[in-house]
Design a protein around this motif. Structure first.
Motif, PDB file in Angstrom:
ATOM      1  N   ASN A  83    -103.773  90.800  57.295  1.00 46.67           N
ATOM      2  CA  ASN A  83    -103.882  89.506  57.975  1.00 46.67           C
ATOM      3  C   ASN A  83    -103.221  88.392  57.177  1.00 46.67           C
ATOM      4  O   ASN A  83    -103.367  87.213  57.512  1.00 46.67           O
ATOM      5  CB  ASN A  83    -105.346  89.160  58.256  1.00 46.67           C
ATOM      6  N   ILE A  84    -102.485  88.762  56.122  1.00 45.69           N
ATOM      7  CA  ILE A  84    -101.781  87.786  55.292  1.00 45.69           C
ATOM      8  C   ILE A  84    -100.402  87.523  55.893  1.00 45.69           C
ATOM      9  O   ILE A  84     -99.701  88.447  56.303  1.00 45.69           O
ATOM     10  CB  ILE A  84    -101.641  88.317  53.848  1.00 45.69           C
ATOM     11  N   ALA A  85    -100.010  86.245  55.942  1.00 46.32           N
ATOM     12  CA  ALA A  85     -98.673  85.894  56.440  1.00 46.32           C
ATOM     13  C   ALA A  85     -97.615  86.601  55.592  1.00 46.32           C
ATOM     14  O   ALA A  85     -97.804  86.781  54.390  1.00 46.32           O
ATOM     15  CB  ALA A  85     -98.477  84.383  56.379  1.00 46.32           C
ATOM     16  N   PRO A  86     -96.507  87.043  56.236  1.00 47.42           N
ATOM     17  CA  PRO A  86     -96.086  86.758  57.597  1.00 47.42           C
ATOM     18  C   PRO A  86     -96.404  87.865  58.604  1.00 47.42           C
ATOM     19  O   PRO A  86     -95.812  87.890  59.694  1.00 47.42           O
ATOM     20  CB  PRO A  86     -94.574  86.627  57.436  1.00 47.42           C
ATOM     21  N   MET A  87     -97.305  88.794  58.266  1.00 42.97           N
ATOM     22  CA  MET A  87     -97.540  89.927  59.160  1.00 42.97           C
ATOM     23  C   MET A  87     -97.972  89.512  60.569  1.00 42.97           C
ATOM     24  O   MET A  87     -97.422  90.011  61.555  1.00 42.97           O
ATOM     25  CB  MET A  87     -98.522  90.909  58.526  1.00 42.97           C
ATOM     26  N   SER A 145     -73.326  79.529  54.270  1.00 49.52           N
ATOM     27  CA  SER A 145     -74.780  79.629  54.459  1.00 49.52           C
ATOM     28  C   SER A 145     -75.266  80.887  53.750  1.00 49.52           C
ATOM     29  O   SER A 145     -74.477  81.734  53.333  1.00 49.52           O
ATOM     30  CB  SER A 145     -75.149  79.662  55.946  1.00 49.52           C
ATOM     31  N   ILE A 146     -76.570  81.011  53.636  1.00 50.61           N
ATOM     32  CA  ILE A 146     -77.167  82.119  52.903  1.00 50.61           C
ATOM     33  C   ILE A 146     -78.465  82.535  53.581  1.00 50.61           C
ATOM     34  O   ILE A 146     -79.144  81.710  54.195  1.00 50.61           O
ATOM     35  CB  ILE A 146     -77.424  81.724  51.427  1.00 50.61           C
ATOM     36  N   THR A 147     -78.792  83.814  53.499  1.00 51.26           N
ATOM     37  CA  THR A 147     -80.067  84.313  54.023  1.00 51.26           C
ATOM     38  C   THR A 147     -81.044  84.500  52.869  1.00 51.26           C
ATOM     39  O   THR A 147     -80.714  85.123  51.864  1.00 51.26           O
ATOM     40  CB  THR A 147     -79.882  85.662  54.744  1.00 51.26           C
ATOM     41  N   CYS A 148     -82.247  83.962  53.033  1.00 53.93           N
ATOM     42  CA  CYS A 148     -83.326  84.163  52.071  1.00 53.93           C
ATOM     43  C   CYS A 148     -84.343  85.108  52.700  1.00 53.93           C
ATOM     44  O   CYS A 148     -85.020  84.747  53.656  1.00 53.93           O
ATOM     45  CB  CYS A 148     -83.985  82.832  51.708  1.00 53.93           C
ATOM     46  N   HIS A 149     -84.427  86.320  52.168  1.00 55.23           N
ATOM     47  CA  HIS A 149     -85.334  87.328  52.721  1.00 55.23           C
ATOM     48  C   HIS A 149     -86.764  87.168  52.220  1.00 55.23           C
ATOM     49  O   HIS A 149     -87.715  87.487  52.930  1.00 55.23           O
ATOM     50  CB  HIS A 149     -84.816  88.729  52.389  1.00 55.23           C
ATOM     51  N   ASP A 150     -86.915  86.702  51.003  1.00 52.96           N
ATOM     52  CA  ASP A 150     -88.242  86.414  50.457  1.00 52.96           C
ATOM     53  C   ASP A 150     -88.075  85.692  49.137  1.00 52.96           C
ATOM     54  O   ASP A 150     -86.983  85.652  48.568  1.00 52.96           O
ATOM     55  CB  ASP A 150     -89.074  87.692  50.264  1.00 52.96           C
ATOM     56  N   CYS A 190     -84.084  81.504  56.619  1.00 48.15           N
ATOM     57  CA  CYS A 190     -85.207  82.281  56.092  1.00 48.15           C
ATOM     58  C   CYS A 190     -85.685  83.229  57.187  1.00 48.15           C
ATOM     59  O   CYS A 190     -85.653  82.881  58.370  1.00 48.15           O
ATOM     60  CB  CYS A 190     -86.350  81.371  55.659  1.00 48.15           C
ATOM     61  N   VAL A 191     -86.160  84.407  56.791  1.00 49.61           N
ATOM     62  CA  VAL A 191     -86.499  85.425  57.781  1.00 49.61           C
ATOM     63  C   VAL A 191     -87.908  85.266  58.351  1.00 49.61           C
ATOM     64  O   VAL A 191     -88.308  86.026  59.229  1.00 49.61           O
ATOM     65  CB  VAL A 191     -86.323  86.845  57.206  1.00 49.61           C
ATOM     66  N   SER A 192     -88.666  84.308  57.851  1.00 50.66           N
ATOM     67  CA  SER A 192     -90.001  84.035  58.408  1.00 50.66           C
ATOM     68  C   SER A 192     -90.386  82.611  58.062  1.00 50.66           C
ATOM     69  O   SER A 192     -89.835  81.996  57.137  1.00 50.66           O
ATOM     70  CB  SER A 192     -91.042  85.010  57.855  1.00 50.66           C
ATOM     71  N   ASN A 193     -91.350  82.072  58.794  1.00 50.48           N
ATOM     72  CA  ASN A 193     -91.852  80.732  58.497  1.00 50.48           C
ATOM     73  C   ASN A 193     -92.517  80.688  57.132  1.00 50.48           C
ATOM     74  O   ASN A 193     -92.460  79.677  56.429  1.00 50.48           O
ATOM     75  CB  ASN A 193     -92.838  80.297  59.585  1.00 50.48           C
TER      76      ASN A 193
END
Length: 366
Positions: free
Chosen positions: A291-295, A86-91, A131-134
């Motif tokens: 206010n921009i995702a993913p904040m 597996s792999i992590t995608c940070h952005d 992935c680290v965020s939706n």
């Protein structure tokens, strides 16, 4: 973090990293010929070594899983067994920049475009991915057209804290900051991060300029040094006596800054996750962020979110903290939000991603 977390959960774990060979001949591998030598180490020499290590370890009668810790290393997927990796995608900021998306605030070189497309090709082939965020997951799916991501085990696993951040006594915080050339007899707002354009450091200056006589505090930038264009803007606004920079602070200094600032300001245009948001919350600091995702996703709604193109909104948000109810509510909900990012919880999610239940399993992170 994963390595120690897996070990604490009772699983054998080791880290594989590229061997520095050609790059050792140069002082730096971030530019010039040294950068290309670094590429030889990473993408040629290590690939041979990786294949040999995999063949050796898979020949043994052990249940082994592999995890690639960053999406930029996705080309290594071709050398690892897909069903066990597996792999992590940070952005996907650099990948989107290579495809010309203007909201990344990043410019890709000709070679950078080739490199990022190569990374995307392999990243899209991952069977198992976190992935680290939706937002990052959604953007990756959009970029991976034709890769049929719905048939893969792609999910969101948030980043955990990679260090301990917490409320500390005021006396301790002040003692830590006493030699940092930051006046603590006046309130200050804090920004933590690099000097990249997407970090939007300039907004803090424009925000304070909009406040005028309504707020007389200072600005502290923690991270990379102020770039010449930002210094020039400080001078244009006449804020030379109110802007301070602490370059590359250590953990204790950073924690003390979070604990003593009036508010943490994070007006970023583009992030994959946004660690500083939860670091500030863990220190009991009110957060005012983009206010921009993913904040908003990362803050759990426990922050004031504003348009990163409108410094007047950030100015109004800072003044609203004069209301003790608003301030206390943000602090309390921010502290509660941090429980979502505990290392134990995130490690459990990664073990589930790998389908690991037996303590005998071995994990290799690369």
């Amino acid at each position: 973090m994963l390595h120690h977390g897996f070990q604490e959960a009772g699983h054998a774990s080791e880290i594989w990293r590229p061997v520095v060979f050609f790059g050792a001949l140069f002082q730096s591998t971030t530019s010039g010929l040294g950068k290309w030598m670094g590429y030889l180490d990473k993408w040629i020499l290590f690939c041979f070594l990786l294949q040999w290590r995999v063949s050796q370890i898979m020949a043994k009668d052990k249940e082994v899983r592999f995890h690639i810790c960053d999406h930029s290393n996705a080309p290594y997927l071709q050398y690892l067994p897909s069903s066990k990796t597996s792999i992590t995608c940070h952005d996907v900021i650099a990948i989107r920049a290579a495809k010309g998306y203007p909201d990344t605030y990043v410019t890709a070189s000709g070679f950078g475009k080739i490199l990022q497309n190569w990374i995307l090709k392999h990243l899209s082939s991952a069977v198992s991915l976190a992935c680290v965020s939706n937002l990052t997951l959604s953007q990756l799916k959009d970029l991976s057209v034709g890769a049929k991501p719905e048939q893969k085990d792609w999910k969101v696993i948030y980043n955990a804290f990679n260090a301990d951040f917490e409320l500390i006594p005021e006396k301790k915080a002040i003692e830590t900051l006493k030699n940092k050339n930051l006046p603590l007899d006046a309130p200050f707002i804090l920004h933590v991060g690099s000097a990249l354009p997407r970090k939007n450091r300039k907004l803090l200056l424009d925000m304070v300029d909009k406040l005028g006589d309504k707020w007389k505090g200072n600005i502290c930038y923690a991270g990379k040094p102020l770039d010449p264009s930002l210094v020039a803007h400080v001078q244009r606004l006449g804020l030379e006596e109110r802007v301070f920079s602490i370059v590359n602070p250590n953990h204790a200094t950073l924690e003390a800054l979070y604990n003593t600032c009036q508010a943490f300001i994070f007006p970023s245009h583009s992030e994959g996750f946004g660690w500083p948001v939860i670091e500030a919350q863990a220190c009991g600091t009110p957060v005012i962020a983009s206010n921009i995702a993913p904040m908003p996703e990362v803050s759990g709604g426990a922050a004031l979110h504003c348009d990163p193109n409108k410094p007047e909104e950030f100015a109004a948000a800072l003044l609203s903290l004069n209301d003790s109810f608003i301030q206390t509510d943000l602090i309390e909900r921010g502290l509660a939000n941090c429980s979502r990012f505990s290392r134990k919880q995130i490690i459990g999610s990664y073990l589930e991603l790998h389908g690991i239940k037996q303590k005998e399993a071995q994990l290799i992170c690369s």
